[in-house]
Design an enzyme around this catalytic site. Structure first.
Site, PDB file in Angstrom:
ATOM      1  N   HIS A 293      -4.369   0.825  -6.092  1.00 43.42           N
ATOM      2  CA  HIS A 293      -4.539   1.467  -4.792  1.00 43.42           C
ATOM      3  C   HIS A 293      -5.913   1.159  -4.210  1.00 43.42           C
ATOM      4  O   HIS A 293      -6.042   0.871  -3.011  1.00 43.42           O
ATOM      5  CB  HIS A 293      -4.345   2.982  -4.905  1.00 43.42           C
ATOM      6  CG  HIS A 293      -4.564   3.694  -3.594  1.00 43.42           C
ATOM      7  ND1 HIS A 293      -5.746   4.351  -3.303  1.00 43.42           N
ATOM      8  CD2 HIS A 293      -3.782   3.819  -2.497  1.00 43.42           C
ATOM      9  CE1 HIS A 293      -5.671   4.857  -2.081  1.00 43.42           C
ATOM     10  NE2 HIS A 293      -4.497   4.547  -1.565  1.00 43.42           N
TER      11      HIS A 293
ATOM     12  N   HIS B 219       0.825  -1.206   0.000  1.00 43.20           N
ATOM     13  CA  HIS B 219       0.000   0.000   0.000  1.00 43.20           C
ATOM     14  C   HIS B 219       0.860   1.258   0.000  1.00 43.20           C
ATOM     15  O   HIS B 219       0.883   2.015  -0.976  1.00 43.20           O
ATOM     16  CB  HIS B 219      -0.946  -0.033   1.205  1.00 43.20           C
ATOM     17  CG  HIS B 219      -1.827   1.174   1.298  1.00 43.20           C
ATOM     18  ND1 HIS B 219      -2.300   1.662   2.496  1.00 43.20           N
ATOM     19  CD2 HIS B 219      -2.318   2.015   0.352  1.00 43.20           C
ATOM     20  CE1 HIS B 219      -3.046   2.728   2.271  1.00 43.20           C
ATOM     21  NE2 HIS B 219      -3.071   2.971   0.989  1.00 43.20           N
TER      22      HIS B 219
ATOM     23  N   ASN C 165      -6.672  -0.533  -0.574  1.00 42.52           N
ATOM     24  CA  ASN C 165      -6.992   0.466   0.438  1.00 42.52           C
ATOM     25  C   ASN C 165      -8.401   0.362   1.010  1.00 42.52           C
ATOM     26  O   ASN C 165      -8.582   0.384   2.227  1.00 42.52           O
ATOM     27  CB  ASN C 165      -6.798   1.878  -0.118  1.00 42.52           C
ATOM     28  CG  ASN C 165      -7.008   2.946   0.945  1.00 42.52           C
ATOM     29  OD1 ASN C 165      -6.197   3.101   1.855  1.00 42.52           O
ATOM     30  ND2 ASN C 165      -8.127   3.660   0.860  1.00 42.52           N
TER      31      ASN C 165
ATOM     32  N   HIS D  73       1.771   4.752  -2.974  1.00 48.27           N
ATOM     33  CA  HIS D  73       1.922   6.130  -2.502  1.00 48.27           C
ATOM     34  C   HIS D  73       3.330   6.656  -2.809  1.00 48.27           C
ATOM     35  O   HIS D  73       3.509   7.589  -3.598  1.00 48.27           O
ATOM     36  CB  HIS D  73       1.670   6.211  -0.991  1.00 48.27           C
ATOM     37  CG  HIS D  73       0.236   6.183  -0.604  1.00 48.27           C
ATOM     38  ND1 HIS D  73      -0.491   7.307  -0.278  1.00 48.27           N
ATOM     39  CD2 HIS D  73      -0.634   5.142  -0.481  1.00 48.27           C
ATOM     40  CE1 HIS D  73      -1.731   6.978   0.025  1.00 48.27           C
ATOM     41  NE2 HIS D  73      -1.847   5.665  -0.079  1.00 48.27           N
TER      42      HIS D  73
ATOM     43  N   ILE E 216      -6.267   8.994  -0.597  1.00 48.68           N
ATOM     44  CA  ILE E 216      -6.475   8.758   0.832  1.00 48.68           C
ATOM     45  C   ILE E 216      -5.498   7.687   1.272  1.00 48.68           C
ATOM     46  O   ILE E 216      -5.022   6.907   0.435  1.00 48.68           O
ATOM     47  CB  ILE E 216      -7.923   8.325   1.144  1.00 48.68           C
ATOM     48  CG1 ILE E 216      -8.205   8.285   2.650  1.00 48.68           C
ATOM     49  CG2 ILE E 216      -8.212   6.972   0.524  1.00 48.68           C
ATOM     50  CD1 ILE E 216      -8.231   9.617   3.316  1.00 48.68           C
TER      51      ILE E 216
END
Length: 913
Positions: free
Chosen positions: A764, A572, A768, A577, A913
């Site tokens: 993602h 993740h 997530n 990110h 997020i």
């Protein structure tokens, strides 16, 4: 109307005298484009959205409020054009903003206005610079300043000559005291039809940023196609965005630059808050956005921190919009985290409440946190809370929503088939691999980490293979593994020395049943060679009695805790990110807003810099949420960095390449996506491949439109600079790796961009938005473990035998650790109201001035909707047992659309997020 006929009649097919020698077409058909060092024929056709005429004629707008002009055949004609400027209002203003707004309304009346100026695509032969209109002020700012609507439209009028050409840019000067959000500009009155500017940017006051803001029309141009009048502005805007790499950034800046992760620790607070710098030869890591903050007092190489609630710098336009910020900051239990948890910890640290049984966990969803602790009245009196916050218990805010994993079948998580199902249809379906040889082999240095041999033997698994030998099962592609041995073992000595943390390096073997489900058949638990030899390696197999049943439960819990750590820190955070941030920074620095590739990537970069900055402030920092909640503790980010150095490869981050790398698929040109899955009912992969193909087809058609041949790719200086800077600066520590894809052909570009868009959107989302639905029930996915599994020689063994359930819950996170983790993953799993999902775009019909591209995007949107319907059909297909069955959760994490909140579905365009 005679004058209108005079202007538009006979001149439609021949050049009018008053037009002079200027060519006004935005998209001229050139015989060839000149690149250095080659000439490339241009065969690309370009179309305009709503362009009224192919003839370069300027016409006065025929409307009530604009006067018609008289044409003087041999002389340039002056006429009016009207500009509609859309400004987005804030929903809530603080006192300072309200005062400034009223002051601006007052001073606007005396000439301190918002001033606009049109810039032509053509050069003025007299000045040798671009042709410019007169400056015009936005009308009625003071009159409309009290409007409470979400958007306010303002008018500005310009007078231009008939030989002005097409407006390609507009400059804005804000003479007010405070910034405003400029959403869009539309210019009407030119013969080409409306000219659209999609701005979506904060315009700062001239007192803070003296220069003019530049906005380009929605017409895309490759660098060498840039009209003469826009070339200097294009280069200037990019220079402004790059900055000079000096000084500390102000929150109002729009400067994108790179830096290392030297701001996670806070050495000024003491040795326990020191963390190594990530990025550089010693610990390779991607780069993050530079803030330029001064160093700490005690370590010149560590950047000083900005602690909440003070904001971290990201370029102004990267900050959350108001609705997103409200959803983020007032999400579930924010008040609890910031106000109650520290007091709770002080009040109950002596006992550090353990869960005593399943009913304790159940009560979090029915009674709430404070009632569970029996501390409600005491704490609410002790902490002087605002009335609104004091009522949170009454309103249920301290109660947790029931996670999806127990919503249909409260005990599903206990079953082995559910444990196996989550490996391919849960929140972390990307670590399962086909077992290619048995026993598995460690790849770590044996001199440091001991013998490479696994403790797994054939006798451990042969009884669970439906009569097959191990070799037969391997050859039939029936054996799979989740291997967390090599990533955890180097850190175990440090982890197990931490207070309240105990972990193994784990390997889990699965058998693929004839019904297409996975069955766990052995779990290997390893400790470093420094551990007592009897305990350094052990294998736990499915239970045969009550004692081994609890041993098996504990072993699965340790596997789940390791899975939670790798999921959060590697799959993740790192892979969607941190590794995306360099590509985003380089895109803003090297690709003009008018570059077609910037326009393609724009929705997939939204909010990522902001959420990453917030993570550095609150989540991945020393003693932050991640360190507090996950097994590796203070070693979390070092483990993430080790994965970057040893495992991460951009060329294998696309879905098909990743599936093949893990042995979950083999190339097969006869199959729809060019590969064959070895587990046919692998929901993440089957749904993901549909989305991957849709993204790839959309990107390929887009690239083909602008780059019909390879020389256009090679000679696009902005494109090449973007890719080079992403690698050489943004991923500087891995820049010499031989696996980076080359960028020389349209197909190379398609592959690179498809991978980036896939990672930012679908990958993602898959990793997530299931975090609370699966992890919100802590026994299903404990984020950390506090006890090892006792063997017969341990003093704890008698305690375990006497009350195995109590021992099990004492090994799980404590009540406070669990509730803090639940609150965080609840927030992370929440869609905000302003989310944009795959297949959607802001200003959907005018984000590009190229009609063919807009049409292609609508086809992509339709394909995404078709995929959603196919996913819905699969989730009610009883033959697909990994997503349909009694109490089985449907797999919706890649279903593209969603409403706001925790929905366990929805694929936003970006890592937001």
């Amino acid at each position: 109307m005679a004058l209108a006929r005079e202007i538009m009649g006979s001149s439609l097919t021949q050049k009018s005298a008053f037009l002079g020698s200027s060519n006004f077409l935005v998209n001229r058909k050139h015989d060839q484009f000149c690149f250095n060092p080659v000439l490339v024929p241009a065969q690309r056709k370009r179309f305009q959205v709503k362009r009224a005429s192919k003839v370069p004629i300027l016409v006065a707008a025929i409307s009530e409020d604009l006067d018609l002009v008289k044409v003087v055949p041999d002389k340039a004609v002056k006429f009016k054009v009207r500009t509609v400027v859309t400004v987005k209002n804030k929903h809530k203003e603080d006192l300072k903003e309200t005062i400034a707004k009223r002051w601006d309304a007052l001073t606007d009346k005396i000439g301190r206005n918002v001033m606009l100026e049109l810039v032509s695509t053509d050069i003025d032969p007299k000045t040798k610079g671009p042709k410019k209109s007169n400056q015009a002020a936005l009308k009625d700012w003071s009159k409309k300043s009290n409007l409470r609507t979400e958007r306010v439209n303002f008018i500005a009028e310009f007078v231009v000559d008939s030989n002005f050409g097409i407006p390609g840019a507009i400059t804005v000067i804000n003479k007010h005291q405070q910034e405003f959000f400029l959403e869009s500009i539309t210019i009407e009155g030119f013969a080409c039809g409306p000219v659209h500017f999609s701005c979506n940017s904060w315009v700062q006051s001239r007192k803070d940023h003296p220069g003019k803001r530049i906005f380009f029309s929605n017409e895309p141009y490759l660098p060498n196609e840039t009209p003469a009048g826009l070339k200097a502005l294009r280069e200037r805007e990019l220079r402004d965005l790059r900055g000079d790499g000096q000084g500390e950034r102000k929150l109002s800046d729009r400067i994108y630059d790179f830096d290392i992760y030297n701001d996670l620790g806070n050495p000024d607070k003491g040795i326990d808050f020191v963390r190594p710098t990530l990025g550089g030869e010693k610990i390779p890591y991607p780069r993050r956005c530079r803030t330029g903050r001064p160093p700490t007092d005690t370590d010149f190489n560590a950047e000083s921190r900005v602690e909440k609630p003070l904001p971290m710098y990201v370029p102004r336009d990267e900050q959350f919009e108001e609705s997103k910020m409200n959803a983020f900051s007032t999400g579930r239990l924010k008040a609890v985290l910031h106000n109650l948890i520290p007091s709770l910890m002080a009040s109950i640290s002596a006992t550090n409440h353990d869960f005593k049984g399943f009913s304790d966990i159940d009560s979090l969803y029915s009674e709430g946190l404070l009632l569970k602790l029996g501390l409600q009245d005491e704490l609410l009196k002790k902490i002087q809370l605002p009335k609104a916050v004091s009522k949170i218990q009454e309103g249920g805010l301290l109660k947790y929503d029931i996670p999806k994993i127990i919503s249909k079948d409260k005990f599903a998580w206990l079953r082995d088939d559910e444990f196996g199902r989550q490996a391919i249809a849960g929140v972390n379906p990307v670590n399962i691999e086909r077992l290619q040889s048995f026993p598995p082999v460690c790849k770590l240095d044996p001199e440091i980490y001991g013998p490479q041999e696994s403790a797994l033997k054939e006798e451990h698994i042969v009884g669970h293979l439906n009569g097959m030998t191990v070799q037969e099962a391997l050859e039939a592609n029936k054996l799979f593994i989740i291997d967390y041995h090599d990533i955890y073992l180097p850190f175990l000595d440090g982890i197990n020395a931490l207070d309240g943390r105990k972990a193994y390096a784990t390997r889990t073997i699965f058998f693929l049943t004839d019904s297409g489900t996975l069955k766990p058949i052995a779990i290997e638990l390893s400790l470093p060679p420094t551990a007592p030899s009897s305990r350094s390696k052990r294998v736990v197999t499915p239970p045969v009695d009550a004692t081994t049943d609890w041993m098996w439960k504990l072993a699965k819990a340790h596997v789940s805790a390791n899975d939670a750590g790798v999921h959060q820190l590697v799959n993740h955070w790192l892979r969607t990110h941190a590794t995306m941030e360099p590509f985003i920074l380089a895109a803003h620095r090297q690709l003009s807003a008018m570059h077609p590739i910037f326009k393609l990537l724009d929705p997939h970069m939204r909010y990522t810099l902001e959420i990453n900055a917030l993570a550095r402030q609150n989540l991945i920092n020393a003693d932050g949420v991640i360190e507090s909640c996950f097994t590796p503790g203070r070693y979390c980010m070092e483990m993430s960095a080790a994965a970057y150095k040893n495992f991460w490869r951009f060329d294998l981050e696309g879905l098909p390449a990743d599936l093949i790398r893990r042995g979950m698929a083999v190339p097969d040109p006869t199959q729809p996506h060019g590969l064959k899955l070895l587990i046919e009912d692998y929901p993440y992969a089957t749904d993901g491949l549909m989305i991957w193909a849709a993204i790839e087809n959309w990107v390929r058609s887009y690239i083909k439109h602008y780059y019909p041949d390879s020389s256009l790719v090679c000679n696009d200086k902005e494109l090449q600079a973007w890719y080079a800077e992403s690698i050489n600066v943004g991923h500087a520590d891995l820049r010499h790796a031989d696996w980076w894809p080359t960028l020389a052909t349209p197909e190379d570009l398609t592959s690179i961009l498809t991978t980036i868009i896939w990672l930012a959107s679908a990958q993602h989302a898959a990793l997530n938005f299931g975090q609370y639905p699966y992890g919100g029930y802590v026994p299903n996915r404990p984020p950390l473990m506090r006890r090892l599994i006792p063997d017969e020689n341990d003093p704890e063994y008698a305690i375990f035998l006497a009350d195995p359930q109590k021992y099990f819950f004492s090994a799980l996170p404590s009540l406070l650790q669990a509730t803090k983790f639940m609150a965080v993953v609840d927030t992370l799993s929440t869609h905000s109201p302003d989310e944009e999902y795959l297949g959607e775009r802001h200003h959907q019909s005018i984000w590009s001035g190229d009609a063919e591209v807009i049409e292609s995007f609508y086809e992509f949107s339709a394909e995404i909707r078709r995929i959603e319907k196919e996913i819905e059909k699969r989730n009610v297909d009883s033959t697909l047992r990994n997503r349909c069955g009694a109490g089985v959760l449907p797999y919706e994490l890649l279903a593209p659309s969603s409403g706001p909140g925790v929905t366990c579905r929805g694929v936003p365009n970006s890592v937001s997020i």
